[in-house]
Design an enzyme around this catalytic site. Structure first.
Site, PDB file in Angstrom:
ATOM      1  CG  ASP A   1      32.488   5.898  98.934  1.00 48.54           C
ATOM      2  OD1 ASP A   1      31.520   5.499  99.735  1.00 48.54           O
ATOM      3  OD2 ASP A   1      33.361   6.509  99.313  1.00 48.54           O
TER       4      ASP A   1
ATOM      5  CG  ASN B   1      44.509  10.190 101.531  1.00 48.89           C
ATOM      6  OD1 ASN B   1      43.333  10.643 101.994  1.00 48.89           O
ATOM      7  ND2 ASN B   1      44.767   9.321 100.509  1.00 48.89           N
TER       8      ASN B   1
ATOM      9  CG  HIS C   1      39.909   9.859 101.149  1.00 51.82           C
ATOM     10  ND1 HIS C   1      40.752   8.616 100.874  1.00 51.82           N
ATOM     11  CD2 HIS C   1      39.444   9.386 102.001  1.00 51.82           C
ATOM     12  CE1 HIS C   1      40.366   7.837 101.901  1.00 51.82           C
ATOM     13  NE2 HIS C   1      39.872   8.278 102.607  1.00 51.82           N
TER      14      HIS C   1
ATOM     15  CD  GLU D   1      42.124   7.674  97.984  1.00 47.51           C
ATOM     16  OE1 GLU D   1      42.801   8.634  98.710  1.00 47.51           O
ATOM     17  OE2 GLU D   1      41.998   6.945  98.397  1.00 47.51           O
TER      18      GLU D   1
END
Ligand code: PGA
Length: 257
Positions: free
Chosen positions: A67, A136, A138, A143
């Protein structure tokens, strides 16, 4: 899934370096997906050492990063381009023409994302994808709520991520709001995935990933469906696993992908 629980961050990095080194020795022209963040830093230091002290040859590998922020030039010290060059690529003999990192400054981002997917395919697909995991759940910038079949695309960063990043920027207007990220489906198409995690802050995410139901709300859970997933975690990250005693024992022949 091969889950290996090791003592700490250093041991995780050491084990990951063994796996990546084995992959490159086995297939010198491997296509390797790299990740950014604090998790793989120890791995990258060891890969650089393996090059400098032991002659590990990276000249034939092709790389694809997961990314990049939209709107940051590669020279910006918060860009993932900058991260990869300063933490790894400047220290090994990678061929710059075989390095791929999403272009956050691309004029036509959708076009770029399609090109990126085609490039991965033309390179023969990812042999090994290195992954960290967010607290979380991801993976890359996928996400919670990201489609489990998604491909490389632009994503809006969560408010939490944007706020966390704000401290790295002098000007609040500079803080990225979007990123280009490989999709969950792109990651799953890799022949092997190597998920690394260290520290107690990841313990809930690791438990959900290894023991919870597969859900887009914890994108990392998709690794349960991968045929060759290596999960190397330290004791702190493993501390909330219910089936802790089932993990961590692997056959010697399975030790490297
Ligand atoms: P970290 O980030 O390696 O800095 O913990 C991982 C991630 O958020 O994907």
């Amino acid at each position: 899934m091969l889950v290996e629980i090791v003592s700490d961050y250093e041991a995780m990095s050491e084990r990951a370096a063994e796996i990546v080194t084995h992959q490159i020795r086995k297939k010198p022209d491997s296509v390797i997906g790299f990740a950014t963040g604090s998790t793989p830093l120890g791995l990258y230091q060891r890969l650089a050492q393996n090059h400098q002290a032991r002659g590990l040859d990276f000249s034939k590998i092709t790389t694809f990063n997961l990314d990049e922020y939209v709107g940051l030039p590669p020279s910006h010290n918060q860009s993932y381009h900058y991260f990869m060059w300063t933490n790894l690529f400047d220290h090994i003999n990678v061929d710059p023409s075989k390095v791929h990192i999403p272009q956050g400054m691309a004029d036509d981002i959708d076009d770029f994302c399609q090109w990126y997917e085609r490039r991965i395919e033309q390179a023969g697909g990812l042999d090994l994808q290195i992954l960290g995991i967010g607290a979380n759940g991801h993976i890359a910038f996928n996400e919670p709520g990201s489609s489990l079949g998604s491909r490389t695309r632009i994503k809006t960063l969560t408010e939490e991520t944007t706020q966390n990043n704000a401290r790295f920027f002098d000007d609040p207007d500079e803080v990225p709001r979007y990123a280009i990220t490989m999709g969950v489906g792109t990651i799953m198409a890799a022949k092997t995935v190597l998920l690394l995690s260290s520290g107690e802050s990841k313990a809930n995410a690791i438990r959900a990933t290894l023991e919870g139901p597969i859900t887009a709300m914890v994108p990392a859970t998709i690794v349960q469906l991968h045929q060759r997933a290596y999960v190397i975690i330290d004791e702190a990250a493993a501390s909330k696993l219910e089936y802790r005693h089932h993990h961590g024992i692997i056959e010697p022949k399975q030790q490297n992908p």
